[in-house]
Design an enzyme around this catalytic site. Sequence first.
Site, mmCIF file in Angstrom:
data_model
loop_
_atom_site.group_PDB
_atom_site.id
_atom_site.type_symbol
_atom_site.label_atom_id
_atom_site.label_comp_id
_atom_site.label_asym_id
_atom_site.label_seq_id
_atom_site.Cartn_x
_atom_site.Cartn_y
_atom_site.Cartn_z
ATOM 1 C CB CYS A 77 27.876 88.943 110.682
ATOM 2 S SG CYS A 77 29.330 88.289 111.494
ATOM 3 C CB CYS A 178 27.033 82.002 114.703
ATOM 4 S SG CYS A 178 27.984 81.890 113.164
HETATM 5 N N1 DGL Z 1 28.125 84.384 110.560
HETATM 6 C C1 DGL Z 1 28.867 85.070 111.559
HETATM 7 C C2 DGL Z 1 28.046 85.307 112.819
HETATM 8 O O1 DGL Z 1 26.827 85.358 112.747
HETATM 9 C C3 DGL Z 1 30.231 84.594 111.954
HETATM 10 C C4 DGL Z 1 30.966 83.546 111.219
HETATM 11 C C5 DGL Z 1 32.457 83.755 111.301
HETATM 12 O O2 DGL Z 1 33.052 83.428 112.353
HETATM 13 O O3 DGL Z 1 32.989 84.263 110.310
HETATM 14 O O4 DGL Z 1 28.582 85.461 113.895
#
Ligand code: DGL
Length: 246
Positions: A77, A178
């Site tokens: 993430c 993201c």
């Molecule tokens: N998948 C997460 C990232 O790479 C964020 C998604 C979310 O905002 O929960 O930043």
Amino acid sequence: MATSFKKPKICFFDSGIGGLTLLYECVRKLPCAEYVYFADNYNVPYGSLSEDKLLNKADGVFRQISLLKPSAAVIACNTVTARCAGYLRERYDFPILGIQPAIKPAAAAGSCAVLATPATADSWALKELAVRCGMGRTEVLPCPELALYIENNIYNIDKEKINALLPETRADSIVLGCTHYSFVKKHIEKYYSRPVFDGNLGTAEHLRTFLGNFDHQPENTGKIWFCGGDEKKNSHIFNNIETILK
Ligand code: DGL
């Protein structure tokens, strides 16, 4: 949890389904490791949370991860890497790798625009990365609603809706900051008609280098567990990820 001797145990963490795209890349590169995927789907989007809340949530998950005594943890993430990686590395004594936007290869080829959650876009970590690797031609564009839309509509993505959530840019390439966005990478490529980079391959290669040599026998494939959040959804998406990524 039964684990096999010699197999490295890697714990992944994302807010929701986004990190499954990185898990997929890592399993392809390192099929003999064992993986535990931690998620917190009911609290997506992490990208709209304050830093205090993010630290609190990430720490709660890392406390569970530490009980498993992993060979390494991978923050799948960008938001948690950008906001919490330093804090987590100070608190836990196992190695912690974190995905970051692939600014370096993108900026090497021309100007680039990093699409990211608001918390990542506004982070010191991303600003520092953009200065260090962005060759003075990198812009950061927040996409406040994109991750949540993908999380909630993964089986039924409306491309027009995605288009409406993508910002305008004149940059030569797009960097996905993201992991959720990787689910629509092909569509984003079409929409901008420009190259699109994500950090999945680089992070998977980093993990492989980090783990070094271990028992790579093809018949020795490791298991994958799903833990926390909507485990059923995460495991179903992972088991069908090639179809979903098409
Ligand atoms: N998948 C997460 C990232 O790479 C964020 C998604 C979310 O905002 O929960 O930043």
